[in-house]
Design an enzyme around this catalytic site. Sequence first.
Site, short mmCIF file in Angstrom:
data_model
loop_
_atom_site.label_atom_id
_atom_site.label_comp_id
_atom_site.label_asym_id
_atom_site.label_seq_id
_atom_site.Cartn_x
_atom_site.Cartn_y
_atom_site.Cartn_z
N HIS A 23 0.84 -1.18 0.00
CA HIS A 23 0.00 0.00 0.00
C HIS A 23 0.88 1.24 0.00
CE1 HIS A 23 -0.07 0.79 4.64
NE2 HIS A 23 1.03 0.18 4.30
N CYS A 42 6.64 6.10 3.98
CA CYS A 42 5.47 5.27 3.67
C CYS A 42 4.60 5.87 2.58
CB CYS A 42 4.65 5.01 4.93
SG CYS A 42 5.56 4.05 6.17
N HIS A 48 4.79 0.25 -0.53
CA HIS A 48 5.66 -0.63 0.24
C HIS A 48 4.80 -1.77 0.78
CE1 HIS A 48 3.89 2.03 3.27
NE2 HIS A 48 4.10 1.04 4.14
N HIS A 50 3.85 -5.26 3.43
CA HIS A 50 3.84 -5.83 4.77
C HIS A 50 3.40 -7.28 4.71
CE1 HIS A 50 4.28 -1.95 6.77
NE2 HIS A 50 3.35 -1.47 5.95
N ASP A 88 -4.97 -10.50 0.03
CA ASP A 88 -3.69 -11.19 0.01
C ASP A 88 -3.00 -11.05 -1.34
OD1 ASP A 88 -1.61 -12.78 1.06
OD2 ASP A 88 -2.51 -14.62 0.27
N HIS A 89 -1.75 -10.62 -1.29
CA HIS A 89 -0.92 -10.39 -2.48
C HIS A 89 -1.54 -9.36 -3.43
CE1 HIS A 89 1.20 -13.89 -0.94
NE2 HIS A 89 2.22 -13.45 -1.65
N GLU A 136 0.74 -5.08 11.74
CA GLU A 136 1.40 -4.58 10.53
C GLU A 136 2.87 -5.00 10.54
OE1 GLU A 136 1.24 -0.40 8.34
OE2 GLU A 136 2.47 -0.36 10.15
#
Length: 149
Positions: A23, A42, A48, A50, A88-89, A136
């Site tokens: 994100h 960020c 970037h 997580h 996810d991904h 996170e």
Amino acid sequence: MAANSGKRPVAYVTRVECFSACHRLHSKQLNDEDNHEIFGKCNNPNGHGHNYKLEVTVRGPVDAVTGMVMNVTDLKRIINSVVMDVMDHKHLDLDVPVFRDSNLVSTTENVAVVIFEAIQGQLPSQVALYEVKVHETDKNIVVYRGEHE
């Protein structure tokens, strides 16, 4: 249990899942300079990533027949449907409609709220969603319990 006048015990059940997503912390309501000032690295235009750890806790009476608050397989299916399949991904800001199509910044706080609201409507009537906890990083954790001010 006879001493409890037929009342059923209440238990909390937590399911843990992990998902990876990227994100960019960027508010469409701020200019580029303010975004950079508030979000720092960020706010990288390319985003970037997580590896999030998600904990979903439900609360309810223990069923006298099954011995469960709810079937964990059902909870897993709900989480897969509203979180894993959606986030996810993925790039939260580009691929997830609730972030892409709104002014909602993809902070971990908002991720927790979005997940809570998506799961809440899919639970059996006797089960309450108690909390959603999103890690996170090992040091940054957000807990949301459906509260509003």
